[in-house]
Design an enzyme around this catalytic site. Structure first.
Site, PDB file in Angstrom:
ATOM      1  N   LEU A  76      21.075  46.777 -29.620  1.00  0.00           N
ATOM      2  CA  LEU A  76      20.677  45.538 -28.938  1.00  0.00           C
ATOM      3  C   LEU A  76      20.856  45.704 -27.431  1.00  0.00           C
ATOM      4  CD1 LEU A  76      22.460  42.903 -31.228  1.00  0.00           C
ATOM      5  CD2 LEU A  76      20.005  43.377 -31.165  1.00  0.00           C
ATOM      6  N   HIS A  77      19.817  45.374 -26.673  1.00  0.00           N
ATOM      7  CA  HIS A  77      19.939  45.484 -25.216  1.00  0.00           C
ATOM      8  C   HIS A  77      19.018  44.565 -24.439  1.00  0.00           C
ATOM      9  CE1 HIS A  77      16.268  47.837 -25.657  1.00  0.00           C
ATOM     10  NE2 HIS A  77      16.084  47.711 -24.360  1.00  0.00           N
ATOM     11  N   ARG A  78      18.052  43.925 -25.094  1.00  0.00           N
ATOM     12  CA  ARG A  78      17.070  43.138 -24.343  1.00  0.00           C
ATOM     13  C   ARG A  78      17.706  41.879 -23.758  1.00  0.00           C
ATOM     14  NH1 ARG A  78      11.891  44.804 -24.471  1.00  0.00           N
ATOM     15  NH2 ARG A  78      11.403  46.417 -25.997  1.00  0.00           N
TER      16      ARG A  78
END
Length: 374
Positions: free
Chosen positions: A214-216
């Site tokens: 997860l990074h957005r």
């Protein structure tokens, strides 16, 4: 023929590797790796060159982090100077990061005043063209639209991407479906990936854990959304172990929002630093499912037949949903879908055409046909 291969972020490195190796074997081509420096952490960039058998970047712009405008402007300024010095005949940009758009703009506008009229501007080719989420709140979507509007050659990874470009009025002669070069990288590295002990090093058993990426900004920049995601992931970890290589942006926010301790104390949650390509893909190869908001992993899981649960309202890779193993998920739908996966109810799928590990060879052939006299 000097051919610049533009790399900025981890997926770019994986995409240029098979093309670099294929071009390096052609007597008429001189591939040059241009690393913009947009991602500069050792685990997010330099390590991938070693894993993929690439040399150190021939050119390093050293741009680093910044706002979207800062990165785009700084890359354009730095790369224009390189263009005027190097005079490449072809500039290959990949993916949809800020550097992709910036280098496309710079190369499209630069004038080689000391060359004949027909060679005044380099040709720009976009590898992975035509992908669309139809969501202009995503910075990547703006990068895709601008890059595809300016590029001279558009290499698409799938038929749906080709159709997107045709609907936008792009002449068919500029477009070629060459296939998915991410699969070339995966197959090129398969032996190293399967030989890695990443999953066993973490005390995990094959097909008995889930993998998280997860990074957005939409998922990790809001305290409320990230807190809800953390609660959800902790609940899922009570059903099956989860391993979470934490992106630097995500870790920074977990710390800032006071959420990291909760994840660290979850009994079946394994947090790690970002991993290099080989070790990360070893985790993918051996997991039961992936929870992600990333792009490329939607394709890799479809190719491998691994369920992919994408925490986004849309995807620029809809073929992975229509034909592959990918499912778009919300907070509410994630747990029920994981329960079905754990119960053995996998989604039916098939691998899209030309996802076969031969994309780089098709591109080399396409370049030779497009520029036979160079």
């Amino acid at each position: 023929m000097i051919i610049h291969l533009i790399a900025a972020a981890r997926p770019n490195f994986m995409k240029i590797a098979p093309l670099y190796h294929a071009l390096n074997q052609a007597e008429w081509a001189r591939p040059v790796i241009v690393h913009t420096g947009q991602h500069y952490d050792i685990n997010m960039s330099d390590a991938f060159f070693k894993d993929l058998g690439l040399p150190d970047p021939h050119i390093h712009l050293g741009i680093g982090s910044g706002s979207h405008a800062e990165q785009t402007g700084n890359v354009m300024i730095a790369y224009e100077k390189i263009l005027l010095k190097e005079k490449p005949r072809l500039v290959v940009v990949v993916g949809d990061v800020n550097s992709t758009m910036a280098c496309t703009i710079a190369a499209s506008k630069v004038v080689y005043t000391d060359l004949p009229e027909g060679s005044r501007r380099p040709v720009v080719a976009h590898l992975e063209a035509g992908l669309r989420s139809n969501d202009r709140t995503m910075p990547e979507e703006i990068n895709r639209l601008v890059t595809d509007a300016l590029a001279d050659i558009l290499w698409t990874p799938s038929p749906d991407a080709t159709e997107n470009l045709l609907k936008e009025g792009v002449p068919r002669q500029k477009i070629e479906n060459v296939g998915n070069i991410m699969i070339d990288s995966l197959e090129m590295m398969r032996q190293k990936i399967t030989g890695s002990g990443a999953f066993s090093d973490l005390g995990l058993s094959p097909n008995r854990y889930g993998l998280i990426t997860l990074h957005r900004p939409a998922n990790v920049d809001s305290p409320d959304i990230l807190a809800a995601l953390c609660r959800l992931l902790i609940a899922v970890s009570e059903r099956t172990p989860l391993v979470f290589p934490v992106h630097p942006r995500t870790r920074k926010n977990l710390v800032a929002f006071g959420l990291l301790d909760g994840l660290q104390h979850a009994e079946k949650m394994v947090l790690t630093e970002p991993m290099n390509y080989v070790r990360f893909m070893n985790l993918v190869f051996n997991c039961q499912f992936v929870i992600t908001d990333s792009g490329g992993i939607q394709e890799e899981t479809t190719y491998l037949g691994i369920p992919c649960l994408t925490m986004r309202p849309n995807t620029e890779r809809p073929i992975t949903v229509d034909q592959g193993t990918n499912q778009l998920c919300t907070m509410e739908s994630l747990e029920p879908r994981i329960d079905r996966i754990l119960a053995g109810a996998a989604k039916s799928y098939h691998v899209p055409e030309r996802w076969d590990g031969c994309t780089a060879q098709r591109i080399v052939k396409a370049i030779r046909i497009a520029m036979p006299s160079n």
